[in-house]
Scaffold this motif. Structure first.
Motif, PDB file in Angstrom:
ATOM      1  N   SER A   1       3.197 -54.754  60.825  1.00 55.49           N
ATOM      2  CA  SER A   1       3.617 -54.351  59.583  1.00 55.49           C
ATOM      3  C   SER A   1       3.412 -55.188  58.523  1.00 55.49           C
ATOM      4  CB  SER A   1       5.006 -53.802  59.534  1.00 55.49           C
ATOM      5  OG  SER A   1       6.008 -54.720  59.699  1.00 55.49           O
ATOM      6  N   MET A   2       3.377 -56.647  58.796  1.00 52.12           N
ATOM      7  CA  MET A   2       3.069 -57.658  57.742  1.00 52.12           C
ATOM      8  C   MET A   2       1.601 -57.733  57.523  1.00 52.12           C
ATOM      9  SD  MET A   2       6.011 -58.555  56.988  1.00 52.12           S
ATOM     10  CE  MET A   2       5.338 -60.190  55.880  1.00 52.12           C
ATOM     11  N   MET A   3       0.721 -56.822  58.021  1.00 52.16           N
ATOM     12  CA  MET A   3      -0.721 -56.895  57.875  1.00 52.16           C
ATOM     13  C   MET A   3      -1.315 -55.859  56.864  1.00 52.16           C
ATOM     14  SD  MET A   3      -1.641 -58.140  61.863  1.00 52.16           S
ATOM     15  CE  MET A   3      -3.357 -57.436  61.646  1.00 52.16           C
ATOM     16  N   LEU A   4      -0.398 -54.587  57.334  1.00 50.57           N
ATOM     17  CA  LEU A   4      -0.871 -53.228  56.584  1.00 50.57           C
ATOM     18  C   LEU A   4       0.537 -52.609  55.966  1.00 50.57           C
ATOM     19  CD1 LEU A   4      -3.135 -53.335  59.089  1.00 50.57           C
ATOM     20  CD2 LEU A   4      -3.985 -51.826  57.292  1.00 50.57           C
ATOM     21  N   TYR A   5       0.266 -52.548  54.647  1.00 58.38           N
ATOM     22  CA  TYR A   5       1.661 -52.240  54.150  1.00 58.38           C
ATOM     23  C   TYR A   5       2.154 -50.748  54.437  1.00 58.38           C
ATOM     24  CZ  TYR A   5       4.356 -51.296  49.707  1.00 58.38           C
ATOM     25  OH  TYR A   5       5.544 -50.869  48.811  1.00 58.38           O
ATOM     26  N   ARG A   6       3.375 -50.888  54.993  1.00 60.59           N
ATOM     27  CA  ARG A   6       4.168 -49.506  55.590  1.00 60.59           C
ATOM     28  C   ARG A   6       3.592 -49.013  56.735  1.00 60.59           C
ATOM     29  NH1 ARG A   6       6.331 -46.707  49.947  1.00 60.59           N
ATOM     30  NH2 ARG A   6       7.455 -48.177  49.185  1.00 60.59           N
ATOM     31  N   LEU A   7       2.752 -49.573  57.575  1.00 66.54           N
ATOM     32  CA  LEU A   7       2.298 -49.146  58.708  1.00 66.54           C
ATOM     33  C   LEU A   7       2.747 -50.153  59.787  1.00 66.54           C
ATOM     34  CD1 LEU A   7      -1.450 -48.272  57.647  1.00 66.54           C
ATOM     35  CD2 LEU A   7       0.501 -46.843  58.112  1.00 66.54           C
ATOM     36  N   TYR A   8       2.752 -49.614  61.092  1.00 65.47           N
ATOM     37  CA  TYR A   8       2.752 -50.371  62.381  1.00 65.47           C
ATOM     38  C   TYR A   8       4.215 -51.019  62.532  1.00 65.47           C
ATOM     39  CZ  TYR A   8      -2.193 -49.668  62.447  1.00 65.47           C
ATOM     40  OH  TYR A   8      -3.375 -49.275  62.574  1.00 65.47           O
ATOM     41  N   PHE A   9       5.271 -50.359  61.787  1.00 63.10           N
ATOM     42  CA  PHE A   9       6.738 -51.199  62.205  1.00 63.10           C
ATOM     43  C   PHE A   9       6.859 -51.053  63.626  1.00 63.10           C
ATOM     44  CE2 PHE A   9       6.901 -49.247  57.854  1.00 63.10           C
ATOM     45  CZ  PHE A   9       7.315 -50.264  57.076  1.00 63.10           C
ATOM     46  N   GLY A  10       7.690 -52.398  63.677  1.00 67.88           N
ATOM     47  CA  GLY A  10       7.952 -52.574  65.074  1.00 67.88           C
ATOM     48  C   GLY A  10       6.839 -53.150  66.181  1.00 67.88           C
ATOM     49  N   GLU A  11       5.578 -53.108  65.893  1.00 67.33           N
ATOM     50  CA  GLU A  11       4.710 -53.703  66.561  1.00 67.33           C
ATOM     51  C   GLU A  11       4.352 -55.074  66.484  1.00 67.33           C
ATOM     52  OE1 GLU A  11       1.375 -51.325  66.872  1.00 67.33           O
ATOM     53  OE2 GLU A  11       2.344 -49.515  66.475  1.00 67.33           O
ATOM     54  N   LYS A  12       3.970 -55.654  67.634  1.00 67.20           N
ATOM     55  CA  LYS A  12       3.639 -57.249  67.404  1.00 67.20           C
ATOM     56  C   LYS A  12       2.087 -57.297  67.552  1.00 67.20           C
ATOM     57  CE  LYS A  12       7.733 -58.913  67.645  1.00 67.20           C
ATOM     58  NZ  LYS A  12       8.399 -59.932  66.522  1.00 67.20           N
ATOM     59  N   GLU A  13       1.473 -58.377  66.839  1.00 72.60           N
ATOM     60  CA  GLU A  13       0.323 -58.679  66.691  1.00 72.60           C
ATOM     61  C   GLU A  13      -0.181 -60.094  66.903  1.00 72.60           C
ATOM     62  OE1 GLU A  13      -3.006 -57.524  67.583  1.00 72.60           O
ATOM     63  OE2 GLU A  13      -2.876 -55.823  66.297  1.00 72.60           O
ATOM     64  N   GLU A  14      -1.113 -60.703  67.606  1.00 74.37           N
ATOM     65  CA  GLU A  14      -1.746 -61.893  67.765  1.00 74.37           C
ATOM     66  C   GLU A  14      -2.870 -62.058  66.749  1.00 74.37           C
ATOM     67  OE1 GLU A  14      -2.413 -63.366  71.439  1.00 74.37           O
ATOM     68  OE2 GLU A  14      -0.432 -62.714  72.540  1.00 74.37           O
ATOM     69  N   ILE A  15      -2.745 -63.197  65.818  1.00 82.89           N
ATOM     70  CA  ILE A  15      -3.862 -63.411  64.867  1.00 82.89           C
ATOM     71  C   ILE A  15      -4.169 -64.756  64.818  1.00 82.89           C
ATOM     72  CG2 ILE A  15      -2.750 -61.559  63.329  1.00 82.89           C
ATOM     73  CD1 ILE A  15      -1.486 -63.830  61.651  1.00 82.89           C
ATOM     74  N   PRO A  16      -5.443 -64.973  64.420  1.00 81.32           N
ATOM     75  CA  PRO A  16      -6.049 -66.280  64.705  1.00 81.32           C
ATOM     76  C   PRO A  16      -5.876 -67.097  63.466  1.00 81.32           C
ATOM     77  CG  PRO A  16      -7.602 -64.743  64.048  1.00 81.32           C
ATOM     78  CD  PRO A  16      -6.585 -63.964  64.125  1.00 81.32           C
ATOM     79  N   ILE A  17      -5.869 -68.498  63.440  1.00 83.68           N
ATOM     80  CA  ILE A  17      -5.971 -69.333  62.274  1.00 83.68           C
ATOM     81  C   ILE A  17      -7.541 -69.643  62.410  1.00 83.68           C
ATOM     82  CG2 ILE A  17      -5.664 -71.329  61.155  1.00 83.68           C
ATOM     83  CD1 ILE A  17      -2.920 -69.607  61.597  1.00 83.68           C
TER      84      ILE A  17
END
Length: 255
Positions: free
Chosen positions: A19-35
């Motif tokens: 949910s930190m990636m897309l505003y008001r979507l995917y609450f409670g889901e985790k995602e791995e993101i690259p640097i």
């Protein structure tokens, strides 16, 4: 005088709420993101875009990464910027310019190693990083950037060398900037940084809520999309989960 080649460097992996990636979507889901970090070779010297995470986190994550340390799920010795440069037979002293997309902890952690480079940062970003608003203060770490470096504080869009321009893209932070590179074969490549967190932000026309100003973030995302469309360019987002499935990391390059 021109840009000749661009390399993308992996710099570790974080786990965040989707949910930190897309505003008001995917609450409670985790995602791995690259640097991701990038090196651009030009006729006027080498340009580095971002320096990734502080390698002291390998031994003292709390000191190096502060409250964000629990989000780091993978960071190996080879992920730190000096080791990535070694893979191209380069050292910090071989870098003429370092462009900071912004000064968050996962983008400026290696700045102190580039004492001989010109560090190109938006003046608004440097000022804000020193005295950030309370609600975003935890993602800045002064020990990463508050050093006697050769800062060149710019205001707005500017050319670094022919074929390489910084574009002021505020929203994620007040002084966020992206990098536009004109390559001989690939053409226009846009390193969006966190102005475009993932390609899904553009596809859905939804900003990341992980922003100082979502409204400005939307404006900057639209601007970069227009630049990419107008220049028939390739846009590389800052933290897309599928980044390394879409774009090749070192040793492959764009020319």
């Amino acid at each position: 005088m021109a840009a000749r080649e661009l390399f993308l460097f992996p710099g570790g992996t974080l786990e965040i709420e989707k949910s930190m990636m897309l505003y008001r979507l995917y609450f409670g889901e985790k995602e791995e993101i690259p640097i991701v970090m990038a090196l651009i070779k030009t006729d006027d010297g080498n340009i580095l875009f971002d320096t990734g995470m502080d390698p002291e986190g390998l031994t003292d994550p709390q000191r190096a990464w502060g409250p964000m340390a629990p989000s780091v799920i993978e960071f190996k010795e080879e992920d730190e910027i000096r080791r990535r440069l070694q893979q191209l037979n380069l050292a910090p002293g071989d870098i003429q310019y370092v462009v900071t997309s912004h000064l968050h902890w996962d983008h400026g952690g290696g700045l102190r190693f580039f004492k001989d480079s010109t560090i190109i940062t938006q003046k608004s970003e440097y000022r804000f990083a020193l005295y950030p608003d309370t609600f975003v203060a935890r993602i800045y770490n002064r020990r990463h950037f508050d050093h006697p470096l050769k800062y060149k504080l710019v205001e707005g869009d500017t050319q670094i060398v022919p074929g390489v321009h910084v574009i002021h893209t505020p929203g994620h932070t007040p002084g966020h900037q992206s990098l536009v590179v004109k390559l001989p074969e690939k053409g226009t490549v846009i390193l969006a940084g966190d102005a475009v967190f993932t390609l899904e932000n553009m596809e859905r026309d939804i900003p990341s809520p992980n922003a100082w100003s979502p409204a400005l973030a939307m404006n900057s995302m639209h601007r970069l999309r227009s630049l990419a469309q107008y220049g028939d360019g390739l846009l590389i987002p800052g933290h897309d989960p599928k980044l390394w499935n879409i774009f090749d990391p070192w040793p492959e390059s764009f020319k």
